[in-house]
Design an enzyme around this catalytic site. Structure first.
Site, PDB file in Angstrom:
ATOM      1  N   TYR A  75       7.813   4.543  13.226  1.00 58.84           N
ATOM      2  CA  TYR A  75       7.936   4.683  11.778  1.00 58.84           C
ATOM      3  C   TYR A  75       8.715   3.562  11.094  1.00 58.84           C
ATOM      4  CZ  TYR A  75      12.590   6.744  12.623  1.00 58.84           C
ATOM      5  OH  TYR A  75      13.883   6.975  13.010  1.00 58.84           O
ATOM      6  N   SER A  82       8.371  -6.441   8.975  1.00 62.11           N
ATOM      7  CA  SER A  82       8.102  -5.460   7.925  1.00 62.11           C
ATOM      8  C   SER A  82       7.287  -6.065   6.791  1.00 62.11           C
ATOM      9  CB  SER A  82       9.420  -4.922   7.361  1.00 62.11           C
ATOM     10  OG  SER A  82       9.173  -4.080   6.255  1.00 62.11           O
ATOM     11  N   HIS A  84       7.495  -5.076   3.915  1.00 62.94           N
ATOM     12  CA  HIS A  84       8.413  -5.118   2.771  1.00 62.94           C
ATOM     13  C   HIS A  84       9.002  -6.522   2.598  1.00 62.94           C
ATOM     14  CE1 HIS A  84       8.607  -0.922   1.468  1.00 62.94           C
ATOM     15  NE2 HIS A  84       8.480  -0.589   2.746  1.00 62.94           N
ATOM     16  N   ASP A  91       7.430   1.484  -1.502  1.00 62.93           N
ATOM     17  CA  ASP A  91       7.513   2.914  -1.243  1.00 62.93           C
ATOM     18  C   ASP A  91       7.655   3.591  -2.596  1.00 62.93           C
ATOM     19  OD1 ASP A  91       7.426   2.470   1.490  1.00 62.93           O
ATOM     20  OD2 ASP A  91       9.598   2.528   1.729  1.00 62.93           O
ATOM     21  N   GLU A 140       2.166   7.436   6.360  1.00 65.29           N
ATOM     22  CA  GLU A 140       3.156   7.279   5.305  1.00 65.29           C
ATOM     23  C   GLU A 140       2.450   7.339   3.951  1.00 65.29           C
ATOM     24  OE1 GLU A 140       5.571   3.762   5.824  1.00 65.29           O
ATOM     25  OE2 GLU A 140       6.482   4.552   7.658  1.00 65.29           O
ATOM     26  N   HIS A 143       3.759   4.840   1.157  1.00 63.64           N
ATOM     27  CA  HIS A 143       3.840   3.394   1.381  1.00 63.64           C
ATOM     28  C   HIS A 143       2.527   2.720   0.981  1.00 63.64           C
ATOM     29  CE1 HIS A 143       5.322  -0.205   3.693  1.00 63.64           C
ATOM     30  NE2 HIS A 143       4.024  -0.447   3.709  1.00 63.64           N
TER      31      HIS A 143
END
Length: 175
Positions: A75, A82, A84, A91, A140, A143
């Protein structure tokens, strides 16, 4: 680091927090998506966006300490891996905080709105349900990953993950 900006939407944290930034190319689309949801009576909250490798390392290491490496790898991306870090991932959450970063978020009005409409704004649900063996990460529903409107529409229509759509190999497994 990519060119970043704080999107002009409702933020979960202070605008001065690193995570409240997103790639400048993505900001107009996320603003449009949040504004349209609001017009339909659904309030979305920008939970997090950009995450530096140093911040990801802090998160990842805390997850490993809490759940062990194998679980954390299901996770959380390892530092430097990442989405991100690109500023193209976000998110999304709810004003109530109900089911924040939990799978039950898919059943909230905000989660249902994101699932049904994010592709219209250039976003895909990056880690879809039932695709862990392909993406490497658990489902997710909060996300999203910005890929642009045309590509998001094609991926949405195909019902595939990003990996499937581009014929990439399944996710690596870690020892």
């Amino acid at each position: 680091a990519p060119k970043l900006t704080v999107p002009n939407v409702r933020l979960r944290l202070s605008a001065t927090e690193e995570q409240m930034q997103i790639n400048t190319q993505t900001a107009p689309a996320i603003k449009e998506m949040f504004n349209d949801a609001s017009k339909d009576g659904v309030s979305l909250v920008f939970g997090s966006g950009y995450r530096s490798a140093a911040k990801q390392k802090l998160f990842y290491n805390s997850y490993v300490a809490k759940d062990g490496k194998k679980a954390a790898d299901s996770y959380s991306a390892r530092p430097g891996h990442s989405e991100h870090q690109t500023g193209f991932a976000a998110d999304v959450t709810s004003p109530s905080g109900k089911c924040h970063l939990q799978i039950c978020w898919e059943d909230t009005p905000e989660g249902q709105r994101l699932a049904s409409n994010s592709w219209r704004y250039g976003f895909i649900i990056r880690y879809p349900n039932g695709k862990t063996n392909i993406t490497g990460y658990q489902y997710e529903p909060w996300h999203v990953r910005y890929v642009g409107k045309d590509l998001a529409a094609k991926i949405h229509e195909s019902g595939q993950t990003l990996e499937e759509f581009f014929g990439l190999p399944d996710a690596p497994t870690y020892d």
